[in-house]
Motif scaffolding. Sequence first.
Motif, PDB file in Angstrom:
ATOM      1  N   PHE A  91       0.745  -1.317  -0.261  1.00 30.09           N
ATOM      2  CA  PHE A  91       0.053  -0.096  -0.008  1.00 30.09           C
ATOM      3  C   PHE A  91       0.965   1.223  -0.064  1.00 30.09           C
ATOM      4  O   PHE A  91       0.560   2.246  -0.622  1.00 30.09           O
ATOM      5  CB  PHE A  91      -0.681   0.113   1.266  1.00 30.09           C
ATOM      6  CG  PHE A  91      -2.181  -0.405   0.838  1.00 30.09           C
ATOM      7  CD1 PHE A  91      -3.088  -0.018  -0.047  1.00 30.09           C
ATOM      8  CD2 PHE A  91      -2.625  -1.591   1.579  1.00 30.09           C
ATOM      9  CE1 PHE A  91      -4.370  -0.427  -0.361  1.00 30.09           C
ATOM     10  CE2 PHE A  91      -3.751  -2.277   1.172  1.00 30.09           C
ATOM     11  CZ  PHE A  91      -4.815  -1.824   0.538  1.00 30.09           C
ATOM     12  N   ILE A  92       1.969   1.383   0.828  1.00 29.89           N
ATOM     13  CA  ILE A  92       2.613   2.407   1.011  1.00 29.89           C
ATOM     14  C   ILE A  92       3.511   2.618  -0.284  1.00 29.89           C
ATOM     15  O   ILE A  92       3.428   3.688  -0.838  1.00 29.89           O
ATOM     16  CB  ILE A  92       3.754   2.150   2.074  1.00 29.89           C
ATOM     17  CG1 ILE A  92       2.782   2.546   3.192  1.00 29.89           C
ATOM     18  CG2 ILE A  92       4.605   3.562   2.060  1.00 29.89           C
ATOM     19  CD1 ILE A  92       3.385   2.183   4.708  1.00 29.89           C
ATOM     20  N   VAL A  93       3.878   1.636  -1.211  1.00 28.29           N
ATOM     21  CA  VAL A  93       4.572   1.895  -2.546  1.00 28.29           C
ATOM     22  C   VAL A  93       3.567   2.308  -3.498  1.00 28.29           C
ATOM     23  O   VAL A  93       3.819   3.272  -4.299  1.00 28.29           O
ATOM     24  CB  VAL A  93       5.278   0.470  -2.784  1.00 28.29           C
ATOM     25  CG1 VAL A  93       5.755   0.530  -4.135  1.00 28.29           C
ATOM     26  CG2 VAL A  93       6.376   0.184  -1.890  1.00 28.29           C
ATOM     27  N   THR A  94       2.205   1.610  -3.263  1.00 29.72           N
ATOM     28  CA  THR A  94       1.294   2.131  -4.227  1.00 29.72           C
ATOM     29  C   THR A  94       0.983   3.572  -3.985  1.00 29.72           C
ATOM     30  O   THR A  94       0.742   4.374  -4.990  1.00 29.72           O
ATOM     31  CB  THR A  94       0.007   1.322  -3.991  1.00 29.72           C
ATOM     32  OG1 THR A  94       0.210  -0.018  -3.902  1.00 29.72           O
ATOM     33  CG2 THR A  94      -0.812   1.662  -5.118  1.00 29.72           C
ATOM     34  N   GLY A  95       0.854   4.081  -2.650  1.00 28.36           N
ATOM     35  CA  GLY A  95       1.060   5.502  -2.723  1.00 28.36           C
ATOM     36  C   GLY A  95       1.866   6.271  -3.121  1.00 28.36           C
ATOM     37  O   GLY A  95       1.703   7.379  -3.955  1.00 28.36           O
ATOM     38  N   LEU A  96       3.033   5.923  -3.237  1.00 28.73           N
ATOM     39  CA  LEU A  96       4.184   6.565  -3.750  1.00 28.73           C
ATOM     40  C   LEU A  96       3.989   6.566  -5.377  1.00 28.73           C
ATOM     41  O   LEU A  96       4.274   7.481  -5.893  1.00 28.73           O
ATOM     42  CB  LEU A  96       5.552   5.931  -3.346  1.00 28.73           C
ATOM     43  CG  LEU A  96       5.800   6.051  -1.911  1.00 28.73           C
ATOM     44  CD1 LEU A  96       7.133   5.265  -1.628  1.00 28.73           C
ATOM     45  CD2 LEU A  96       5.882   7.478  -1.423  1.00 28.73           C
ATOM     46  N   ILE A  97       3.626   5.417  -5.793  1.00 28.64           N
ATOM     47  CA  ILE A  97       3.395   5.492  -7.203  1.00 28.64           C
ATOM     48  C   ILE A  97       2.122   6.334  -7.702  1.00 28.64           C
ATOM     49  O   ILE A  97       2.479   7.123  -8.634  1.00 28.64           O
ATOM     50  CB  ILE A  97       2.978   3.822  -7.668  1.00 28.64           C
ATOM     51  CG1 ILE A  97       4.071   3.122  -7.430  1.00 28.64           C
ATOM     52  CG2 ILE A  97       2.697   4.141  -9.353  1.00 28.64           C
ATOM     53  CD1 ILE A  97       3.644   1.765  -8.001  1.00 28.64           C
ATOM     54  N   PRO A 117      -2.780   9.475  -3.125  1.00 32.25           N
ATOM     55  CA  PRO A 117      -1.699   8.860  -2.347  1.00 32.25           C
ATOM     56  C   PRO A 117      -2.142   8.795  -0.781  1.00 32.25           C
ATOM     57  O   PRO A 117      -1.744   7.582  -0.049  1.00 32.25           O
ATOM     58  CB  PRO A 117      -0.572   9.580  -2.730  1.00 32.25           C
ATOM     59  CG  PRO A 117      -0.861  10.425  -4.248  1.00 32.25           C
ATOM     60  CD  PRO A 117      -2.469  10.683  -3.816  1.00 32.25           C
ATOM     61  N   GLY A 118      -2.621   9.847  -0.237  1.00 30.89           N
ATOM     62  CA  GLY A 118      -2.954   9.853   1.139  1.00 30.89           C
ATOM     63  C   GLY A 118      -3.762   8.690   1.530  1.00 30.89           C
ATOM     64  O   GLY A 118      -3.465   8.056   2.650  1.00 30.89           O
ATOM     65  N   ALA A 119      -4.621   8.275   0.866  1.00 24.27           N
ATOM     66  CA  ALA A 119      -5.615   6.984   1.036  1.00 24.27           C
ATOM     67  C   ALA A 119      -4.654   5.932   1.304  1.00 24.27           C
ATOM     68  O   ALA A 119      -4.874   5.177   1.998  1.00 24.27           O
ATOM     69  CB  ALA A 119      -6.746   6.982   0.078  1.00 24.27           C
ATOM     70  N   PHE A 120      -3.924   5.763   0.222  1.00 26.32           N
ATOM     71  CA  PHE A 120      -3.109   4.252   0.042  1.00 26.32           C
ATOM     72  C   PHE A 120      -2.110   4.307   1.395  1.00 26.32           C
ATOM     73  O   PHE A 120      -1.942   3.334   2.387  1.00 26.32           O
ATOM     74  CB  PHE A 120      -2.040   4.418  -1.126  1.00 26.32           C
ATOM     75  CG  PHE A 120      -2.998   4.277  -2.330  1.00 26.32           C
ATOM     76  CD1 PHE A 120      -3.539   2.974  -2.658  1.00 26.32           C
ATOM     77  CD2 PHE A 120      -3.108   5.052  -3.555  1.00 26.32           C
ATOM     78  CE1 PHE A 120      -4.139   2.517  -3.669  1.00 26.32           C
ATOM     79  CE2 PHE A 120      -3.658   4.586  -4.732  1.00 26.32           C
ATOM     80  CZ  PHE A 120      -4.146   3.270  -4.588  1.00 26.32           C
ATOM     81  N   ILE A 121      -1.377   5.493   1.349  1.00 25.78           N
ATOM     82  CA  ILE A 121      -0.218   5.504   2.864  1.00 25.78           C
ATOM     83  C   ILE A 121      -1.113   5.388   4.107  1.00 25.78           C
ATOM     84  O   ILE A 121      -0.624   4.881   4.756  1.00 25.78           O
ATOM     85  CB  ILE A 121       0.328   6.800   2.680  1.00 25.78           C
ATOM     86  CG1 ILE A 121       1.218   6.629   1.330  1.00 25.78           C
ATOM     87  CG2 ILE A 121       1.394   6.871   3.731  1.00 25.78           C
ATOM     88  CD1 ILE A 121       1.957   7.883   1.156  1.00 25.78           C
ATOM     89  N   MET A 122      -2.121   5.822   4.074  1.00 25.57           N
ATOM     90  CA  MET A 122      -2.841   5.972   5.534  1.00 25.57           C
ATOM     91  C   MET A 122      -3.486   4.550   5.806  1.00 25.57           C
ATOM     92  O   MET A 122      -3.325   3.790   6.832  1.00 25.57           O
ATOM     93  CB  MET A 122      -4.175   7.067   5.319  1.00 25.57           C
ATOM     94  CG  MET A 122      -4.686   7.201   6.576  1.00 25.57           C
ATOM     95  SD  MET A 122      -3.884   8.063   7.638  1.00 25.57           S
ATOM     96  CE  MET A 122      -3.955   7.054   9.313  1.00 25.57           C
ATOM     97  N   ILE A 123      -3.804   3.814   4.564  1.00 29.12           N
ATOM     98  CA  ILE A 123      -4.469   2.372   4.920  1.00 29.12           C
ATOM     99  C   ILE A 123      -3.338   1.547   5.018  1.00 29.12           C
ATOM    100  O   ILE A 123      -3.238   0.597   5.904  1.00 29.12           O
ATOM    101  CB  ILE A 123      -5.493   1.824   3.870  1.00 29.12           C
ATOM    102  CG1 ILE A 123      -6.374   1.118   4.515  1.00 29.12           C
ATOM    103  CG2 ILE A 123      -4.568   1.378   2.819  1.00 29.12           C
ATOM    104  CD1 ILE A 123      -7.476   0.774   3.681  1.00 29.12           C
TER     105      ILE A 123
END
Lengths: 209, 227
Positions: free
Chosen positions: A191-197, B204-210
């Motif tokens: 998820f965190i990597v997806t956030g960065l992408i 991106p905030g949603a991805f990182i938060m989850i």
Amino acid sequence: MAAFLLADGSLVSLALKAIFVENILLAFFLGMCSYLAVSKRVDTAIGLGIAVIFVETITCPANWCIENYILAEGALSWAGMPETDLTYLRLIFYIGVIAAMVQIVEMAIDKFSPALYNSLGIFLPLIAVNCAILGASLFSAERSYTLVESTVFGFGSGIGWMLAIVSMAAIRQKLRTAHVPAPLRGLGITFIVTGLIAMAFMTFSGIQL
Amino acid sequence: MTSTVDAPVDAPVEKPPLFGKAEKRAVLDPLVDDNPIALQALGICSALAVTLKVSPTLIMCLAVIVVLTASNTIISMLRNYIPHKIRIIVMLTVISSLVTLVDICLKAFAYDLSKSLSVFIALIVTNCIVMGRAEAFAMGNPPWRSFLDGLGNALGYSWILIVVGVSRELFGAGQLMGAQIIPESWYAVNGGWFVNNGLMVLAPGAFIMIGIVIWIQRAITGFSEAH
């Protein structure tokens, strides 16, 4: 010519928008389940990506025809029933078309590439419940695209989805050797990597199309 | 008949009690130890898309609770009549009818919220939680237990959604349910320290938060995936 192709509202700009600016996975979060489950290896990711592009390019126009000739208000006037409004049947019809198309694609892959069929395994039938596909059909109904536009939109969002899953698979192959904290391993770090992408893809939103 | 009960639940051979051990586990397991989002990785799409603000999040949770419990119960009642080969289509038909009902009710009673949720209510049809629980639990268990399993999973899904929704709205806009929570005097423009975090409002905030919520949840339960 180039100016014509990239003009506002043209098909090329619609496709580019669906691929980069409004990527169906990174901006609308659709198709996450199979994205998370199948992004462990690049080759399976490519196979599933191609299957999704194919199914989406077929189902978007198919559902467009159903929407405009059967379901929408007044769409049945060609059959002499101008006052019928069947929009409440939309979901059942859409999901039926998608399930049927997935079945056809499954049979075709089984016949022509048994290796790909085996590596996709359970995830092929799961394309039927991949929200990216239903989502693309629903978006093109909501934004009232024409037939050609919805085909291009379906194709573009399929490509965008494949782009996201293949890049994620490539990153996860490298991540296997990294020291990730135990509870963060797998789902969390993905998820965190997806956030960065997704953050990287946001830079496309400044492009004037 | 004992063979219809699937492995994850201890199968009582005698007449089962109305609320025995298996029933309790069906409700409580999905809340923490077997959470649909954090551990089974089901139903992620909507978890990300609707959590921008708290009120659509609550509506979405309510819709999922209704659809999941109803679909689990109905499919469990039909389980002995559904031919194995066409079960996916049958399940999808049941689920999409339920979602259509919820969608129509929302349009009638909360039109603005239903507009702001856009296609995401309709997309409960393809929410993997509903399909996943129907396939993994309701097809092999009696209606009452399936109902509880549906309820437990829907609640496990809801609390994660609410946590993400609250933190995104609080840090992204300083509000909860549209009401200002962070006092104006705390804002940096008024000499305080708080600045709205624009990232939280975006994808991106949603991805990182989850990702962070899953990290915390797994650190507490001690679950970790192999590479």
